[in-house]
Design a protein around this motif. Structure first.
Motif, PDB file in Angstrom:
ATOM      1  N   HIS A  53     -14.069  12.686   2.832  1.00 32.55           N
ATOM      2  CA  HIS A  53     -12.797  13.101   3.411  1.00 32.55           C
ATOM      3  C   HIS A  53     -12.377  14.436   2.824  1.00 32.55           C
ATOM      4  O   HIS A  53     -12.567  14.687   1.631  1.00 32.55           O
ATOM      5  CB  HIS A  53     -11.730  12.039   3.100  1.00 32.55           C
ATOM      6  CG  HIS A  53     -10.619  11.988   4.084  1.00 32.55           C
ATOM      7  ND1 HIS A  53      -9.380  12.507   3.833  1.00 32.55           N
ATOM      8  CD2 HIS A  53     -10.559  11.485   5.342  1.00 32.55           C
ATOM      9  CE1 HIS A  53      -8.591  12.315   4.887  1.00 32.55           C
ATOM     10  NE2 HIS A  53      -9.288  11.703   5.808  1.00 32.55           N
TER      11      HIS A  53
ATOM     12  N   HIS B 230      -6.563  15.190   4.779  1.00 34.59           N
ATOM     13  CA  HIS B 230      -6.067  14.585   3.539  1.00 34.59           C
ATOM     14  C   HIS B 230      -4.807  15.317   3.068  1.00 34.59           C
ATOM     15  O   HIS B 230      -3.928  14.718   2.445  1.00 34.59           O
ATOM     16  CB  HIS B 230      -7.143  14.643   2.451  1.00 34.59           C
ATOM     17  CG  HIS B 230      -6.890  13.722   1.306  1.00 34.59           C
ATOM     18  ND1 HIS B 230      -7.756  12.725   0.930  1.00 34.59           N
ATOM     19  CD2 HIS B 230      -5.849  13.633   0.449  1.00 34.59           C
ATOM     20  CE1 HIS B 230      -7.271  12.070  -0.097  1.00 34.59           C
ATOM     21  NE2 HIS B 230      -6.109  12.604  -0.414  1.00 34.59           N
TER      22      HIS B 230
ATOM     23  N   LEU C 152      -0.828  16.706  -0.836  1.00 30.68           N
ATOM     24  CA  LEU C 152      -1.752  15.642  -0.443  1.00 30.68           C
ATOM     25  C   LEU C 152      -1.034  14.361  -0.037  1.00 30.68           C
ATOM     26  O   LEU C 152       0.078  14.072  -0.496  1.00 30.68           O
ATOM     27  CB  LEU C 152      -2.694  15.321  -1.609  1.00 30.68           C
ATOM     28  CG  LEU C 152      -3.928  16.196  -1.789  1.00 30.68           C
ATOM     29  CD1 LEU C 152      -3.574  17.664  -1.984  1.00 30.68           C
ATOM     30  CD2 LEU C 152      -4.772  15.679  -2.949  1.00 30.68           C
TER      31      LEU C 152
ATOM     32  N   ILE D 182      -4.730   7.413   0.335  1.00 27.48           N
ATOM     33  CA  ILE D 182      -6.173   7.467   0.537  1.00 27.48           C
ATOM     34  C   ILE D 182      -6.886   7.186  -0.781  1.00 27.48           C
ATOM     35  O   ILE D 182      -6.527   7.728  -1.833  1.00 27.48           O
ATOM     36  CB  ILE D 182      -6.612   8.837   1.104  1.00 27.48           C
ATOM     37  CG1 ILE D 182      -5.842   9.124   2.400  1.00 27.48           C
ATOM     38  CG2 ILE D 182      -8.112   8.869   1.358  1.00 27.48           C
ATOM     39  CD1 ILE D 182      -6.170  10.449   3.041  1.00 27.48           C
TER      40      ILE D 182
END
Length: 550
Positions: free
Chosen positions: A80, A95, A112, A116
């Motif tokens: 990612h 992201h 960010l 995740i």
């Protein structure tokens, strides 16, 4: 992005166990292949599993190392990055939930997402992205992507060992990544969308060492479940992926081995969902038949590519270190015949930049087919009787084989003897990027991002030359070209940049480090039950968007 691709004979007649297995499978498929107009039936209709085939194993699934059109779509499924492209080639958050650029263009701040995680369960922070970029720049990694990030402040000091970290990478908190550049760099955000910049977990890289590329741990929609080299690879849906509900495939199965003819037969039997995922697309031997077939032709996805197919001549190795030899080779080869041989699936190239790239120069004349002029140039270069050389091609590619045979014949007519050396695509990429290893090779380049620097600077700037994993596989180094490219890289005036790139391209064409063959187009043949195939100029294949609908 590269296309897939002791002296030994051009054809090795010895069959090992795997080769024999593929021959037996081909015989079996031939014996029961379908005929007539009946549509194929899917071999596993109950499974939402994408089935594809590749001719050889990827060199690595490590985003720091992988760099070809077959492997990058797989890396996208496992890892990612901060930013990505939409269908119109606009950069969009991935992201990163947002980013900003300072007024002087030298500092980029990424904010960010918090939701995740890597597949080992750990949350991803800004330090992971900073460390992943620093790893790309570490000479010990030997990443082919290091040249894209040398404009980060402190990168060169880190690379030459005078600093123990890259000072331009800062992480004031877990959700903030600051990247300071030496000078403004318009394409830099595009570089941040490349897989090289995807986050990897430091603890897993350090635990696995050089085998991380075979045991990848990322944060993508899939995880590597099994890899039996030379046989198969299986990726399975990552249930912890933050957008797992949007991923409709349960798994991706890759058969490893066999050539495009075998893969086409398996496709027509319903065993594969895409006939070929290599840069060739539809196998050359089947292209005309497929395009004329009223049923199969409706299953073809087509898109022009910002790409070039060329022959690279290593300008550091004799006899290609002489410009008149390189010009002679250009004049000796009938490029229009090559385009005809591949069923007109390309536009004749007269320079480096393809027609869809900003800065494309219609006025470039390139090299016409003139064998007599080629002979004169060879004589002027000190080779009146020609010479012998070796041309490396990709073994499993029908198009590469046709190109190799045409080049061999054309150069033979002017006294140059060409021995063809077929290798796997991954072997060709590794060998051509190693200094002093390959004199002459077929090569293809597909845009990583929509800017002329991705062709001219990445492939032809002498500053890009490295001992291994060099993207400048011609090892071409012209001080005037380098100066123009370096000036363009620091300019924020787009008109000036394009003018500088056009002048650099003109000088490159004069120096002829390549034989400029053609600009290819992509044709993918898919089954009617495969949905979600959306071609993209940067990401031709995006497996994560696909699903099976019986």
């Amino acid at each position: 992005m590269k296309g897939t691709q002791a002296r030994k004979p051009a054809v090795d007649t010895a069959l090992g166990p795997l080769s024999l297995a593929w021959v037996c499978l081909a015989v079996l498929v031939l014996g029961v292949s379908c005929t007539g107009d009946a549509p194929p039936r899917r071999q596993h209709p109950e499974e939402n599993v994408l089935r594809i085939a590749v001719p050889s194993d990827p060199r690595s699934l490590d985003p720091a190392i992988a760099y070809d059109v077959v492997t990058w779509p797989l890396v996208r499924t496992l890892f990612h990055g901060l930013v990505d492209y939409d269908d119109d080639l606009n950069l969009v958050p991935w992201h990163a939930r947002s980013w900003s650029i300072s007024e002087d263009g030298r500092t980029i701040t990424f904010k960010l997402r918090r939701d995740i995680r890597f597949t080992n369960g750990r949350s991803i922070t800004s330090r992971d992205f900073a460390w992943s970029l620093e790893r790309i720049l570490d000479p010990a990694t030997k990443s082919p992507g290091q040249g894209f990030y040398r404009n980060i402040a402190g990168a060169r000091a880190f690379q030459d060992g005078s600093a123990d970290r890259v000072t331009g990478l800062r992480t004031p908190d877990p959700e903030t990544l600051l990247i300071e550049l030496v000078h403004p760099d318009l394409p830099f955000l595009y570089c941040m969308a490349m897989p090289f910049a995807y986050a990897v977990p430091r603890e897993e890289v350090e635990r696995r060492g050089e085998t991380f590329g075979r045991h990848p741990v990322g944060a993508g929609p899939f995880v590597l479940a099994d890899w039996q080299r030379g046989t198969r690879m299986r990726l399975e849906k990552n249930p912890a992926y933050y957008l797992a509900d949007e991923i409709r495939l349960e798994a991706i199965e890759l058969m490893v081995g066999g050539d495009e003819t075998l893969h086409m037969m398996m496709f027509e039997r319903g065993e594969l969902d895409i006939a070929s995922v290599t840069s060739t697309g539809i196998p050359d031997a089947d292209f005309i038949r497929v395009m004329k077939d009223p049923v199969l032709s409706q299953r073809v996805a087509h898109q022009p590519l910002n790409a070039i197919q060329y022959l690279s001549m290593n300008t550091e190795m004799a006899p290609f270190d002489r410009v008149n030899v390189r010009r002679a080779v250009n004049h000796a080869i009938d490029r229009q015949r090559i385009v005809n041989l591949i069923s007109d699936r390309g536009i004749l190239a007269r320079g480096v930049l393809p027609p869809g790239m900003p800065g494309f120069n219609e006025a470039l004349e390139g090299y016409d087919h003139d064998p007599e002029k080629a002979r004169r140039l060879l004589a002027e270069a000190g080779y009146p009787d020609g010479f012998t050389t070796e041309l490396m091609i990709t073994a499993q590619s029908g198009i590469d084989t046709k190109i190799g045979q045409a080049v061999q014949q054309d150069l033979g007519e002017v006294g140059i003897t060409v021995e063809i050396r077929p290798v796997t695509g991954s072997t060709r990429i590794e060998a051509t990027g190693r200094r002093g290893a390959v004199p002459f090779s077929t090569f293809g380049w597909y845009q990583d991002y929509p800017d002329p620097s991705n062709f001219l600077d990445v492939l032809l700037n002498g500053n890009r030359i490295t001992e291994v994993n060099s993207t400048n596989v011609a090892f071409y180094d012209n001080a005037s070209v380098n100066a123009l490219l370096n000036e363009a890289s620091t300019s924020t005036d787009q008109d000036l940049r394009l003018a500088l790139y056009r002048e650099a391209e003109r000088l490159v064409v004069e120096d002829a480090p390549w034989v400029f063959l053609y600009y290819p187009q992509m044709y993918l043949l898919r089954q009617p039950w495969l949905k979600g195939l959306k071609l993209n100029p940067v990401w031709p294949i995006r497996y994560e968007l696909m699903w099976i609908e019986p």
